[in-house]
Design an enzyme around this catalytic site. Sequence first.
Site, PDB file in Angstrom:
ATOM      1  CG  MET A  36      23.455  12.242   2.911  1.00  0.00           C
ATOM      2  SD  MET A  36      24.298  12.934   2.249  1.00  0.00           S
ATOM      3  CE  MET A  36      23.161  13.630   0.943  1.00  0.00           C
ATOM      4  CD  GLU A  95      -1.414  -2.182   1.216  1.00  0.00           C
ATOM      5  OE1 GLU A  95      -0.509  -2.859   1.880  1.00  0.00           O
ATOM      6  OE2 GLU A  95      -2.374  -3.459   1.477  1.00  0.00           O
ATOM      7  CG  PHE A 132      -9.569  -9.615  10.452  1.00  0.00           C
ATOM      8  CD1 PHE A 132      -8.491 -10.284  11.743  1.00  0.00           C
ATOM      9  CD2 PHE A 132      -9.627  -9.343   9.075  1.00  0.00           C
ATOM     10  CE1 PHE A 132      -7.371 -10.699  10.339  1.00  0.00           C
ATOM     11  CE2 PHE A 132      -8.927 -10.004   8.214  1.00  0.00           C
ATOM     12  CZ  PHE A 132      -8.037 -10.874   8.891  1.00  0.00           C
ATOM     13  CD  GLN A 133      -7.554  -7.429   7.081  1.00  0.00           C
ATOM     14  OE1 GLN A 133      -7.849  -7.146   6.280  1.00  0.00           O
ATOM     15  NE2 GLN A 133      -6.215  -7.554   6.604  1.00  0.00           N
ATOM     16  CE  LYS A 183     -16.950  -6.847   2.566  1.00  0.00           C
ATOM     17  NZ  LYS A 183     -16.514  -7.329   3.391  1.00  0.00           N
TER      18      LYS A 183
END
Lengths: 604, 188
Positions: A507, A77, A139-140, A189
């Site tokens: 760096m 993502e 969940f999630q 949802k």
Amino acid sequence: MLPMGFSKLSAVVDVEDEKTMTQEITGAQMTGAEIVLQALKDQGVKEIFGYPGGAVLPIYDELFQQDEIKHVLVRHEQGAVHAAEGYARSSGRVGVALVTSGPGATNTVTGVTDALMDSIPIIVITGQVPTTLIGTDAFQECDTVGITRPCTKHNYLVKDVNDLARIIHEAFYVATHGRPGPVVIDIPKDVQFATGTYTPPEKVRHRTYHPQTEGDPQAIEQAVELMASAKRPIFYTGGGVINSGPAAVAALRALVKATGFPITSTLMGLGAFPASDPQWLGMLGMHGTYEANLAMHDCDVMIAVGARFDDRITGRLDAFSPGSKKIHIDIDPASINKTVQVDIPILGDCGRVLEEMLRLWHEKKAEPDREALKRWWDQIDLWRARQCLAYENRNDVIMPQYAVQRLFALTRDLDPIISTDVGQHQMWVAQFYGFEEPNRLLTSGGLGTMGYGLPAALGAQAANPDKTVICVSGDGSIQMNIQELSTAIQHNLPVKVFLLNNNYLGMVRQWQELLHGNRLSESYVEAQPDFVELARAYRWTGIRVEKPDELDDAIKRMLETEGPVFVNVQVANVANCFPMIPAGHAHNEMILSEEVKSSEEAGV
Amino acid sequence: MNKPATGIPPASTYFMVPESEREEQHTLAVVVDNEPGVLARIIGLFSARGYNIEQLTVSETEHDKGISRITIVCRGTPKILAQIRNQLSRLVPVHSVADLTMEGEPIERELALVKVRGEGDKRIEALRLADAFRARVVDAHTGSFVFEITGKTRKVDQFIQLMKPLGLIEVVRTGIAAISRGPEAMKM
């Protein structure tokens, strides 16, 4: 090409069609998922970047049943958000990412913060668990709006499907107006499944957010008068000019030409003014040029445009350009007088303000002090003569600076889009790749996100299918989002990766060498993959180059080869990026490379 | 191992000039859209940027328009206070920000409920002082009072101080509500 009359006619017809379409849609009943797709279409979205999951399945289901919006499936993502950023930065349009709840949402946080810091207009749509489950540690589930509140320009949790269309249209408005930035829309949802009324974009007017775009005429007049009286002036411009759009870039160029003043820019502003122009001093700041930094330090009038006096620009604040009067044009009131106090603040869109300044400059028949300006340019030329970017080139090993110089020489005619990751290679691109046009450099300036380059290049390629897109990266950065190599193959995005491989986090190693007694703590990457073989495993073309005399051929092969190409350029492993203003030092306290000419040699 | 190296510039770049200006206390009025999370946004801004917040009062003021007014008492140098105003005004759900202290001395009031337990002389003295401060008795038992007092922060402070030896056991305060003087309303 169609004859003008014909194309105009068809444009009219299109508008008519849209109108009737919109009328039909007004008040139409749709599911939340349908509303999302309809709203994106009405906002002109053609491509989105995303990754499906449980809480966004209704939207993915709708996506499946239409052809207008193309979805690019990323591999992580974070990649989706950087791709949306690259899409936005290279095209001037809004980038859109679509992800699921929980880990999908938390994985976007780095990209969203990156977009906030660099003022990139993107929309991130996140799925959320059904409203009935919010707050139950489902969940999630995660508190997406809570987590993203400090790293977005604004965010929304949609609880009623009837608000959904309005919120999406508002989000596009907020992302693109004022100082641009990321907006997150969290959609549970059940809201995606529920049926509600669609509101078309033209019916949405924001209740509170109406940033000021026109500058105060009095302040603009004062600024023009100050500019006309300047003896050692300088333009210091930033990403705001590019964000403001082509009109701002044109106005800036015209004003710089009309005044004859020197101009420097931040990393984010590169390309707004052509690097080949004699008035261009190169980038300023920590790894900026000697002439740009000294001119900033010694100037008497500074015109800051769409730049925010970042610590990497100013160096030590109390020694920053001590003798100058400062004009600051910015659309963000909080950027004015934040770290540096200015004399003439002008709140407004820099394009509009620059146009107004240009108009006044001509109207007043303003003339710069030619004699003083000549003395100033003589001084600048002496600084330039020291050739601060000089480095010792070698025959046995490729110097990273040389690699970027050759890349520039062999690709400049293609007018490519260049993305970078973060570190030494990023600064070398800024120093050695001459950008002539805006929206050609995609880089993570504010947040400094390693792993930005590859997904940003993919996003830029999606927005500009006919352009050459090259990601210049380092062996550290590329591995932070290397999984996106796979995305390029799936979606036929023929980006090129030009990897400067020195087996170090360059760096970090440079700072350790210069500032921490050369104790190279964890900056050597001992177990490196064979990048060429890795690229081939992802079905990319892999090219390996180790010798300076093979470099040009490798670059040509990269450009000639169709599809994505990964070039592993093995470079000198302990090269340093100079000039460098060390921590807590002023612009006139730069460390220069040993190759730089002394003042005597340069005739100073 | 960790000895500071000599002759090497400091390794941190975050070199800020220490603030030498005097701090002031200002009262801000912030009119916002009463949407979910708006208060978190404002508090988050203060904590993320390290600004000091001393008092905060929030309530819906126009129910049909969904508008709330937040009164914030904050402390900082004039530069920081200007930053606070600018940062607040660019938040998306914010209608307007007014620095009431800068506009003139605003009218500021807060309300406190003060529970005092005591008997005999102390109880009479508490009642007598409450009368002097124009505090109202809103709950009375044989062994306790709850006083309601309204006024400037200093007056409320003073009353609470006086109640301490007289059996003060609990205090709750609202934080101030502030409004400018004169005929002008706050710009929206």
